[in-house]
Design a protein around this motif. Structure first.
Motif, PDB file in Angstrom:
ATOM      1  N   ASN A 615      -4.605  84.995 105.846  1.00  0.00           N
ATOM      2  CA  ASN A 615      -5.302  84.883 107.395  1.00  0.00           C
ATOM      3  C   ASN A 615      -6.547  84.441 107.270  1.00  0.00           C
ATOM      4  OD1 ASN A 615      -2.791  85.121 108.490  1.00  0.00           O
ATOM      5  ND2 ASN A 615      -3.116  87.551 108.495  1.00  0.00           N
ATOM      6  N   GLY A 616      -7.081  83.823 106.226  1.00  0.00           N
ATOM      7  CA  GLY A 616      -8.509  83.214 106.003  1.00  0.00           C
ATOM      8  C   GLY A 616      -9.414  84.368 105.807  1.00  0.00           C
ATOM      9  N   LYS A 617      -9.115  85.490 105.317  1.00  0.00           N
ATOM     10  CA  LYS A 617      -9.844  86.685 104.702  1.00  0.00           C
ATOM     11  C   LYS A 617      -9.680  87.063 103.461  1.00  0.00           C
ATOM     12  CE  LYS A 617     -10.075  88.723 109.586  1.00  0.00           C
ATOM     13  NZ  LYS A 617      -9.883  90.133 110.211  1.00  0.00           N
ATOM     14  N   VAL A 618     -10.474  87.349 102.649  1.00  0.00           N
ATOM     15  CA  VAL A 618     -10.519  87.912 101.421  1.00  0.00           C
ATOM     16  C   VAL A 618     -10.039  89.186 101.229  1.00  0.00           C
ATOM     17  CG1 VAL A 618     -11.779  88.212  99.106  1.00  0.00           C
ATOM     18  CG2 VAL A 618     -12.340  86.227 100.708  1.00  0.00           C
ATOM     19  N   ILE A 619      -8.828  89.053 100.339  1.00  0.00           N
ATOM     20  CA  ILE A 619      -8.217  90.647 100.481  1.00  0.00           C
ATOM     21  C   ILE A 619      -8.402  91.275  98.821  1.00  0.00           C
ATOM     22  CG2 ILE A 619      -6.437  90.211 102.115  1.00  0.00           C
ATOM     23  CD1 ILE A 619      -4.706  89.655  99.932  1.00  0.00           C
ATOM     24  N   LEU A 620      -8.535  90.322  98.027  1.00  0.00           N
ATOM     25  CA  LEU A 620      -8.781  90.899  96.528  1.00  0.00           C
ATOM     26  C   LEU A 620      -9.778  89.840  95.738  1.00  0.00           C
ATOM     27  CD1 LEU A 620      -8.267  93.348  94.603  1.00  0.00           C
ATOM     28  CD2 LEU A 620      -6.090  92.129  93.917  1.00  0.00           C
ATOM     29  N   GLU A 621     -10.600  90.418  94.953  1.00  0.00           N
ATOM     30  CA  GLU A 621     -11.152  89.385  93.957  1.00  0.00           C
ATOM     31  C   GLU A 621     -11.274  89.917  92.732  1.00  0.00           C
ATOM     32  OE1 GLU A 621     -15.019  88.082  96.004  1.00  0.00           O
ATOM     33  OE2 GLU A 621     -14.003  86.507  96.864  1.00  0.00           O
ATOM     34  N   TYR A 622     -11.616  89.141  91.792  1.00  0.00           N
ATOM     35  CA  TYR A 622     -11.607  89.669  90.388  1.00  0.00           C
ATOM     36  C   TYR A 622     -12.364  88.611  89.397  1.00  0.00           C
ATOM     37  CZ  TYR A 622     -10.655  91.720  85.780  1.00  0.00           C
ATOM     38  OH  TYR A 622     -10.868  92.344  84.410  1.00  0.00           O
ATOM     39  N   ARG A 623     -13.208  89.072  88.635  1.00  0.00           N
ATOM     40  CA  ARG A 623     -14.024  88.291  87.658  1.00  0.00           C
ATOM     41  C   ARG A 623     -13.445  88.500  86.331  1.00  0.00           C
ATOM     42  NH1 ARG A 623     -20.381  88.420  89.540  1.00  0.00           N
ATOM     43  NH2 ARG A 623     -20.201  87.336  91.386  1.00  0.00           N
ATOM     44  N   ASP A 624     -12.997  87.615  85.712  1.00  0.00           N
ATOM     45  CA  ASP A 624     -12.344  87.752  84.332  1.00  0.00           C
ATOM     46  C   ASP A 624     -13.528  87.435  83.200  1.00  0.00           C
ATOM     47  OD1 ASP A 624     -10.808  88.250  81.969  1.00  0.00           O
ATOM     48  OD2 ASP A 624      -9.214  87.029  82.871  1.00  0.00           O
ATOM     49  N   ARG A 625     -13.839  88.449  82.459  1.00  0.00           N
ATOM     50  CA  ARG A 625     -14.764  88.203  81.386  1.00  0.00           C
ATOM     51  C   ARG A 625     -14.249  87.308  80.194  1.00  0.00           C
ATOM     52  NH1 ARG A 625     -19.166  91.929  81.456  1.00  0.00           N
ATOM     53  NH2 ARG A 625     -19.261  91.739  79.148  1.00  0.00           N
ATOM     54  N   ARG A 626     -12.846  87.322  80.146  1.00  0.00           N
ATOM     55  CA  ARG A 626     -12.311  86.383  78.908  1.00  0.00           C
ATOM     56  C   ARG A 626     -11.378  85.631  80.007  1.00  0.00           C
ATOM     57  NH1 ARG A 626     -12.464  91.375  76.109  1.00  0.00           N
ATOM     58  NH2 ARG A 626     -14.102  91.122  74.630  1.00  0.00           N
ATOM     59  N   PRO A 627     -11.543  84.647  80.583  1.00  0.00           N
ATOM     60  CA  PRO A 627     -10.612  84.120  81.578  1.00  0.00           C
ATOM     61  C   PRO A 627      -9.602  82.793  80.665  1.00  0.00           C
ATOM     62  CG  PRO A 627     -12.726  82.834  81.760  1.00  0.00           C
ATOM     63  CD  PRO A 627     -13.035  84.092  80.980  1.00  0.00           C
ATOM     64  N   ILE A 628      -8.278  83.029  81.334  1.00  0.00           N
ATOM     65  CA  ILE A 628      -7.364  81.807  80.813  1.00  0.00           C
ATOM     66  C   ILE A 628      -7.883  80.468  81.569  1.00  0.00           C
ATOM     67  CG2 ILE A 628      -5.133  81.300  80.880  1.00  0.00           C
ATOM     68  CD1 ILE A 628      -4.398  84.233  80.601  1.00  0.00           C
ATOM     69  N   LEU A 629      -8.017  79.569  81.081  1.00  0.00           N
ATOM     70  CA  LEU A 629      -8.704  78.418  81.607  1.00  0.00           C
ATOM     71  C   LEU A 629      -7.846  77.335  82.448  1.00  0.00           C
ATOM     72  CD1 LEU A 629     -11.220  77.787  78.796  1.00  0.00           C
ATOM     73  CD2 LEU A 629     -11.762  78.719  80.725  1.00  0.00           C
ATOM     74  N   TYR A 630      -6.491  77.245  81.870  1.00  0.00           N
ATOM     75  CA  TYR A 630      -5.759  76.346  82.485  1.00  0.00           C
ATOM     76  C   TYR A 630      -4.156  76.585  82.505  1.00  0.00           C
ATOM     77  CZ  TYR A 630      -5.297  74.813  77.656  1.00  0.00           C
ATOM     78  OH  TYR A 630      -4.846  74.612  76.283  1.00  0.00           O
ATOM     79  N   GLY A 631      -3.463  75.717  83.079  1.00  0.00           N
ATOM     80  CA  GLY A 631      -2.107  75.948  82.834  1.00  0.00           C
ATOM     81  C   GLY A 631      -1.235  75.236  84.108  1.00  0.00           C
ATOM     82  N   TYR A 632       0.085  75.856  84.263  1.00  0.00           N
ATOM     83  CA  TYR A 632       0.876  75.385  85.187  1.00  0.00           C
ATOM     84  C   TYR A 632       0.860  76.550  86.360  1.00  0.00           C
ATOM     85  CZ  TYR A 632       2.797  72.471  81.673  1.00  0.00           C
ATOM     86  OH  TYR A 632       3.130  71.735  80.799  1.00  0.00           O
ATOM     87  N   VAL A 633       1.333  76.012  87.620  1.00  0.00           N
ATOM     88  CA  VAL A 633       1.698  76.811  88.773  1.00  0.00           C
ATOM     89  C   VAL A 633       3.182  76.973  88.892  1.00  0.00           C
ATOM     90  CG1 VAL A 633      -0.761  76.530  89.786  1.00  0.00           C
ATOM     91  CG2 VAL A 633       1.210  75.185  90.368  1.00  0.00           C
ATOM     92  N   GLY A 634       3.729  78.291  89.575  1.00  0.00           N
ATOM     93  CA  GLY A 634       5.083  78.293  89.810  1.00  0.00           C
ATOM     94  C   GLY A 634       5.130  79.592  90.139  1.00  0.00           C
ATOM     95  N   PHE A 635       6.561  80.150  90.335  1.00  0.00           N
ATOM     96  CA  PHE A 635       7.001  81.409  90.731  1.00  0.00           C
ATOM     97  C   PHE A 635       7.593  82.369  89.749  1.00  0.00           C
ATOM     98  CE2 PHE A 635       7.295  78.321  94.287  1.00  0.00           C
ATOM     99  CZ  PHE A 635       6.674  79.195  95.494  1.00  0.00           C
ATOM    100  N   HIS A 636       7.791  83.500  90.160  1.00  0.00           N
ATOM    101  CA  HIS A 636       8.001  84.662  89.241  1.00  0.00           C
ATOM    102  C   HIS A 636       8.761  85.470  89.842  1.00  0.00           C
ATOM    103  CE1 HIS A 636       7.707  88.138  86.533  1.00  0.00           C
ATOM    104  NE2 HIS A 636       7.423  87.194  85.531  1.00  0.00           N
ATOM    105  N   ALA A 637       9.909  85.908  89.503  1.00  0.00           N
ATOM    106  CA  ALA A 637      10.956  86.873  90.123  1.00  0.00           C
ATOM    107  C   ALA A 637      11.266  87.802  89.111  1.00  0.00           C
ATOM    108  CB  ALA A 637      12.038  86.176  90.588  1.00  0.00           C
ATOM    109  N   ARG A 638      10.961  89.312  89.405  1.00  0.00           N
ATOM    110  CA  ARG A 638      11.529  90.276  88.581  1.00  0.00           C
ATOM    111  C   ARG A 638      12.401  91.293  89.438  1.00  0.00           C
ATOM    112  NH1 ARG A 638       6.681  93.546  85.727  1.00  0.00           N
ATOM    113  NH2 ARG A 638       6.527  91.744  84.525  1.00  0.00           N
ATOM    114  N   ASN A 639      13.597  91.294  88.888  1.00  0.00           N
ATOM    115  CA  ASN A 639      14.760  92.071  89.695  1.00  0.00           C
ATOM    116  C   ASN A 639      14.731  91.948  91.229  1.00  0.00           C
ATOM    117  OD1 ASN A 639      16.775  94.010  89.356  1.00  0.00           O
ATOM    118  ND2 ASN A 639      15.457  95.974  89.725  1.00  0.00           N
TER     119      ASN A 639
END
Length: 679
Positions: A615-639
């Motif tokens: 709803n336009g509000k920041v709920i969580l932020e994280y700065r990664d010291r060793r970031p993964i730089l690129y890849g695909y977007v998609g969905f993940h289901a677990r059980n």
């Protein structure tokens, strides 16, 4: 420039490859019915040498993952016939025949033996608890086993240890060789039995796309130039056979940098500037001079054995300051002497066989280091630069192959994408013209300009709290140089900012579904609904995701739920969580969530910053010291079942304190809010 291209050897089933370096040549062994052997002078071109294990040794069984150790003139093979325990075999030749000298000693599969500088032996093997290791009392006696701290969250195999500059570097593999996600992890320790510290960029070798997939079960060997190490591993073919691959590896005190995996033409291993191959050792009386002048700084290697009754023998290095490297049979010592007398003396190992052919390797420049059969025996404050080399003895002796190479060796070429040590100038190869991102990690002088091909490049973005800086530039398809003051540098294509439009219906209970385009930065709007939720269910979005695979033989989606590299945002029964995955999972942050089985949120991934909004509000932020730089977007289901899900790009709102409005995806610049737009 001579080149090679992986796989370098095909159609021979080179599963679980092991390479022995002996007397200037390389000997390759692999999992096959009679442990066929190949030999090479250069690690690229291999000649068949035939079977090494007679059929009657293991009738009807295939010896798994054979490894060979040479010690005091004898060759010891460790192998597990069809996975039914282990046997030790022995031969007086690297090409066999090898004969059993023990009964079944058990202990699972994938034995690997390491000998430390003090002559102590260690053995490692596979286990579903992780790699286990033990001390050895002899080539056939094994002590109590311990877990060494190397685990791939399931079956873990293919251990191999190499020592470099006092650190013990381990590579190990998992989980199933028939999975595209078969992979290699690296770790480092101060002790041969650990605990080993995993490389934060694991897996160091993995590929699930293209024709060269299922990469694993490695060994590491010194290259022909006497300086560069190479990791040797196999890939999986559609018919379940496996081919042979090699890539250079650079060791530091903290980690191993793999110049791969590669599947395009690469510079071939450099040959020594001077070499005399004597595959059949030559008998000599009293003295023999090699036709070599050693480089000013570098490495040289010699092979020598004393004849019966010889008391003293060695190598004389003649030059401005004559140096002798002398072995004394009666005292069982090795000494460095100059014109003034003794410089240093050390004991040889107590069971040293003076009449067996031994490898004597010297590294010199800022002092002298002497290795006997790859074990460091002594150091001395002398130099051999500019010297000639002659063998001597007080009677008959034997010499083998010899080589020398300058420390000013050919520059290694890092393939992009890559991780590389950033404290030195590096050369990297770009195969496609385009925009690239360069990331200074663990940066000592964060925010400094760097030099690419000698040109100054200022940073695009600096995060001093995370000790990193981003740079971006356009590069041609060519070799380039980089100068950067950082612990580690990452170089990768820049895939732009945005995301695919992805929609799914009724996926699960364990599924990963991605779009077709890779992205570097992304503004992702995601909406999903979940049903049929079981215990521990999670449903969400993955981004910057790559190297997706399933577990088991490649079809176990539940076991492979974490088999990818990337980030994941998910909801569960009462949490919204941000995870990082490198074929495992690390929780980066979480907040309470009571939205039930539906979620609508926005994800902003920019550089090393990940921001989650609702709803336009920041709920969580994280700065990664060793970031993964690129890849695909998609969905993940677990059980659970994701009954419906949509992903689309969006223009995130700019905070009011920054002028409001939104961001333009194409230019990554702010668009003013409507009341401030003109025209």
């Amino acid at each position: 420039m001579n080149t090679y291209c992986n796989p370098i050897k095909r159609h021979g089933d080179f599963a679980d490859p092991f390479v022995l370096r002996y007397n200037g040549k390389y000997y390759l062994y692999a999992t096959n019915p009679d442990v066929r052997c190949w030999s090479s002078d250069d690690l690229v071109n291999w000649k068949p040498e035939g079977a090494t294990v007679p059929e009657e040794e293991f009738p009807g069984l295939v010896p798994f993952a054979p490894e060979v150790v040479r010690w005091n003139g004898a060759f010891y093979m460790y192998t597990s016939p069809h996975g039914f325990g282990h046997y030790v075999l022995k031969s007086d030749s690297p090409t066999g025949p090898f004969r059993k000298i023990t009964g079944n000693i058990g202990r699972s599969i994938d034995f690997s033996v390491f000998i430390d500088d003090d002559g102590r032996w260690y053995a490692y093997r596979a286990d579903d608890r992780g790699i286990v290791g033990c001390k050895m009392d002899s080539p056939t006696e094994f002590g109590e086993e311990v877990l060494i701290g190397a685990y791939l969250h399931g079956w873990t195999e293919g251990p191999f240890v190499v020592k470099k500059d006092g650190k013990y570097h381990l590579t190990y593999t998992g989980n199933h060789f028939l999975s595209k996600g078969y992979r290699i992890n690296a770790a480092v320790s101060d002790s041969p039995l650990g605990p080993y510290r995993d490389d934060p960029y694991n897996p160091v070798i993995v590929c699930t796309e293209g024709n060269v997939v299922g990469l694993g079960h490695s060994c590491t060997v010194l290259g022909p130039d006497l300086h560069t190490h190479y990791i040797v591993y196999h890939n999986l073919n559609p018919d379940k056979t496996r081919d042979l691959n090699i890539d250079p590896v650079v060791f530091t005190q903290e980690r191993a940098y793999i110049l791969g995996p590669t599947a395009t033409p690469r510079p071939a291993p450099a040959l020594p500037q001077w070499r005399r191959l004597r595959p059949v050792p030559q008998s000599v009386h009293r003295a023999f001079a090699e036709d070599v002048t050693l480089p000013g700084a570098g490495a040289a290697e010699f092979h020598m054995a004393a004849g019966e009754g010889i008391a003293r023998y060695g190598i004389s290095f003649t030059g401005a300051d004559d140096i002798r490297l002398e072995l004394d049979r009666a005292e069982n010592t090795i000494s460095v002497k100059n014109r003034l007398g003794l410089v240093v003396r050390e004991k040889l190992l107590k069971d040293y066989d003076h009449e067996a052919l031994h490898c004597i390797r010297v590294e010199y420049g800022g002092g002298l280091s002497v290795y006997m059969d790859n074990l460091l025996r002594l150091k001395a404050n002398v130099s051999l630069g500019g010297c000639g080399a002659s063998y001597y003895a007080d009677g008959q002796f034997t010499i083998g192959s010899a080589a020398a190479h300058s420390a000013d060796k050919e520059t290694l070429h890092y393939p992009v994408p890559c991780l590389a040590p950033g404290s030195r100038e590096i050369c990297f190869d770009v195969t496609t013209r385009g925009t690239y991102q360069l990331l200074a990690l663990e940066c000592k002088a964060c925010g400094e300009a760097i030099r690419v091909d000698g040109n100054v490049l200022p940073p695009d973005c600096v995060d001093r709290e995370s000790d990193l800086a981003f740079y971006r530039c356009d590069l041609t398809a060519d070799s380039h140089t980089l100068q950067m003051n950082a612990e580690t540098v990452a170089i990768a294509p820049y895939y732009g900012s945005g995301c695919d439009a992805v929609s799914v219906r009724n996926i699960g209970p364990y599924d990963k579904v991605c779009g077709r385009e890779k992205w570097s930065n992304g503004n992702i709007s995601a909406d999903l609904t979940v049903a049929d939720c079981g215990e521990g269910w999670q449903a969400g979005v993955i981004f910057r995701a790559e190297h997706l695979a399933d577990g088991g033989e490649g079809g176990d989606k539940r076991l492979g739920t974490n088999f990818f590299v990337g980030y994941r945002v998910c909801i569960s029964e009462d949490r919204l969580q941000l995870w990082k995955h490198r074929y495992d999972e690390t929780l980066l942050g979480e907040i309470p969530y009571d939205g039930g089985s539906h979620v609508s949120l926005q994800i902003i991934a920019a550089g090393n910053m990940i921001s989650l909004r609702m709803n336009g509000k920041v709920i969580l932020e994280y700065r990664d010291r060793r970031p993964i730089l690129y890849g695909y977007v998609g969905f993940h289901a677990r059980n659970c079942i994701i009954t419906s899900g949509t992903i689309a790009p969006f223009r995130p709102a700019v905070p009011e304190e920054n002028g409001g409005g939104s961001y333009d995806e194409s230019t990554e610049k702010r668009i003013p809010p409507p009341e401030f737009q003109t025209g």
